[in-house]
Design a protein around this motif. Structure first.
Motif, PDB file in Angstrom:
ATOM      1  N   ALA A  92       3.125  21.348  11.446  1.00  0.00           N
ATOM      2  CA  ALA A  92       2.070  20.148  11.536  1.00  0.00           C
ATOM      3  C   ALA A  92       1.275  20.556  10.006  1.00  0.00           C
ATOM      4  CB  ALA A  92       1.133  20.223  12.412  1.00  0.00           C
ATOM      5  N   CYS A  93       1.015  21.952   9.559  1.00  0.00           N
ATOM      6  CA  CYS A  93       0.697  21.586   7.828  1.00  0.00           C
ATOM      7  C   CYS A  93       1.345  21.163   6.858  1.00  0.00           C
ATOM      8  CB  CYS A  93       0.260  23.427   7.918  1.00  0.00           C
ATOM      9  SG  CYS A  93      -0.514  23.952   8.250  1.00  0.00           S
ATOM     10  N   ASP A  94       2.426  21.791   7.145  1.00  0.00           N
ATOM     11  CA  ASP A  94       3.984  20.748   6.390  1.00  0.00           C
ATOM     12  C   ASP A  94       3.953  20.057   6.522  1.00  0.00           C
ATOM     13  OD1 ASP A  94       4.294  23.882   5.384  1.00  0.00           O
ATOM     14  OD2 ASP A  94       5.958  24.531   6.902  1.00  0.00           O
ATOM     15  N   PHE A  95       3.970  19.238   7.380  1.00  0.00           N
ATOM     16  CA  PHE A  95       3.947  17.483   7.036  1.00  0.00           C
ATOM     17  C   PHE A  95       2.564  16.868   6.459  1.00  0.00           C
ATOM     18  CE2 PHE A  95       3.277  13.457   9.482  1.00  0.00           C
ATOM     19  CZ  PHE A  95       4.404  13.003   9.026  1.00  0.00           C
ATOM     20  N   ILE A  96       1.448  17.726   6.869  1.00  0.00           N
ATOM     21  CA  ILE A  96       0.543  16.876   5.994  1.00  0.00           C
ATOM     22  C   ILE A  96       0.527  17.075   5.062  1.00  0.00           C
ATOM     23  CG2 ILE A  96      -1.974  17.181   6.007  1.00  0.00           C
ATOM     24  CD1 ILE A  96      -2.293  17.967   9.623  1.00  0.00           C
ATOM     25  N   ASN A  97       0.983  17.945   4.794  1.00  0.00           N
ATOM     26  CA  ASN A  97       0.885  18.615   3.023  1.00  0.00           C
ATOM     27  C   ASN A  97       1.736  17.602   2.201  1.00  0.00           C
ATOM     28  OD1 ASN A  97      -1.039  20.688   2.708  1.00  0.00           O
ATOM     29  ND2 ASN A  97       0.463  22.339   3.246  1.00  0.00           N
ATOM     30  N   ASN A  98       3.100  17.513   3.027  1.00  0.00           N
ATOM     31  CA  ASN A  98       4.595  16.697   2.312  1.00  0.00           C
ATOM     32  C   ASN A  98       3.881  14.954   2.440  1.00  0.00           C
ATOM     33  OD1 ASN A  98       6.128  19.419   2.061  1.00  0.00           O
ATOM     34  ND2 ASN A  98       6.696  18.940   3.961  1.00  0.00           N
ATOM     35  N   VAL A  99       3.366  14.857   3.177  1.00  0.00           N
ATOM     36  CA  VAL A  99       2.580  12.747   3.381  1.00  0.00           C
ATOM     37  C   VAL A  99       1.710  13.469   1.985  1.00  0.00           C
ATOM     38  CG1 VAL A  99       1.634  11.850   4.520  1.00  0.00           C
ATOM     39  CG2 VAL A  99       3.044  12.662   5.569  1.00  0.00           C
ATOM     40  N   ILE A 100       0.898  14.690   1.752  1.00  0.00           N
ATOM     41  CA  ILE A 100      -0.390  13.872   0.921  1.00  0.00           C
ATOM     42  C   ILE A 100       0.041  13.803  -0.317  1.00  0.00           C
ATOM     43  CG2 ILE A 100      -2.500  15.447  -0.057  1.00  0.00           C
ATOM     44  CD1 ILE A 100      -3.297  15.423   3.149  1.00  0.00           C
ATOM     45  N   LEU A 101       1.575  14.963  -0.754  1.00  0.00           N
ATOM     46  CA  LEU A 101       1.951  15.386  -1.683  1.00  0.00           C
ATOM     47  C   LEU A 101       2.194  14.139  -2.488  1.00  0.00           C
ATOM     48  CD1 LEU A 101       2.877  18.482  -1.585  1.00  0.00           C
ATOM     49  CD2 LEU A 101       1.769  16.990  -3.515  1.00  0.00           C
ATOM     50  N   GLU A 102       3.448  13.084  -1.132  1.00  0.00           N
ATOM     51  CA  GLU A 102       4.527  12.193  -1.306  1.00  0.00           C
ATOM     52  C   GLU A 102       3.292  10.648  -1.633  1.00  0.00           C
ATOM     53  OE1 GLU A 102       7.530   9.318   0.520  1.00  0.00           O
ATOM     54  OE2 GLU A 102       7.038  11.520   1.404  1.00  0.00           O
ATOM     55  N   TYR A 103       2.061  10.627  -1.068  1.00  0.00           N
ATOM     56  CA  TYR A 103       1.312   9.542  -0.920  1.00  0.00           C
ATOM     57  C   TYR A 103      -0.123   9.095  -1.287  1.00  0.00           C
ATOM     58  CZ  TYR A 103       5.288   8.103   2.109  1.00  0.00           C
ATOM     59  OH  TYR A 103       6.396   7.249   2.475  1.00  0.00           O
ATOM     60  N   VAL A 104      -1.008  10.583  -1.918  1.00  0.00           N
ATOM     61  CA  VAL A 104      -2.091  10.613  -2.468  1.00  0.00           C
ATOM     62  C   VAL A 104      -1.811  11.442  -3.421  1.00  0.00           C
ATOM     63  CG1 VAL A 104      -4.552  11.893  -1.202  1.00  0.00           C
ATOM     64  CG2 VAL A 104      -2.962  10.474   0.418  1.00  0.00           C
ATOM     65  N   PHE A 105      -1.376  12.822  -3.446  1.00  0.00           N
ATOM     66  CA  PHE A 105      -1.966  13.417  -4.287  1.00  0.00           C
ATOM     67  C   PHE A 105      -1.579  12.954  -6.033  1.00  0.00           C
ATOM     68  CE2 PHE A 105      -0.601  17.393  -6.925  1.00  0.00           C
ATOM     69  CZ  PHE A 105      -2.009  17.451  -7.524  1.00  0.00           C
TER      70      PHE A 105
END
Length: 105
Positions: A92-105
């Motif tokens: 779950a942490c990896d998924f959240i981080n990947n989504v944030i990296l792709e769409y937010v960061f």
């Protein structure tokens, strides 16, 4: 007793919601959650500016609930209760981080 049950229920609801997004790989659902339900998303970077995690404020005041993907936990505090945490699955942490990296960061 009712306050303690509410405290625990709010904490566990956040864990369940985030783990469900990760299990179903629901990027759109997580993005909606971050946009509509999260009060604040704080990006954590190392000294070279590389993304290392996020802290997501989900509820504030009664209780305060936040997610720390670097620590792998959902944490909560409330007046009179000690800070409590629940482990958030690594996936779950990896998924959240990947989504944030792709769409937010």
């Amino acid at each position: 007793m009712e306050a303690e049950e509410t405290f625990e229920r709010n904490l566990q609801t956040v864990v369940n919601d985030l783990e469900e997004f990760a299990q179903s790989c629901d990027q759109g659902g997580l993005l909606d959650y971050l946009k509509n339900d999260a009060l604040e998303v704080e990006i954590k970077t190392d000294s070279e500016g590389r993304f290392i995690g996020a802290e997501i404020l989900v509820m504030n005041g009664g209780p305060t609930v936040w997610v720390d993907t670097q620590e792998g936990a959902v944490m909560a505090s409330w007046n009179g209760f000690p800070t409590t945490s629940r482990e958030l699955q690594e996936e779950a942490c990896d998924f959240i981080n990947n989504v944030i990296l792709e769409y937010v960061f």
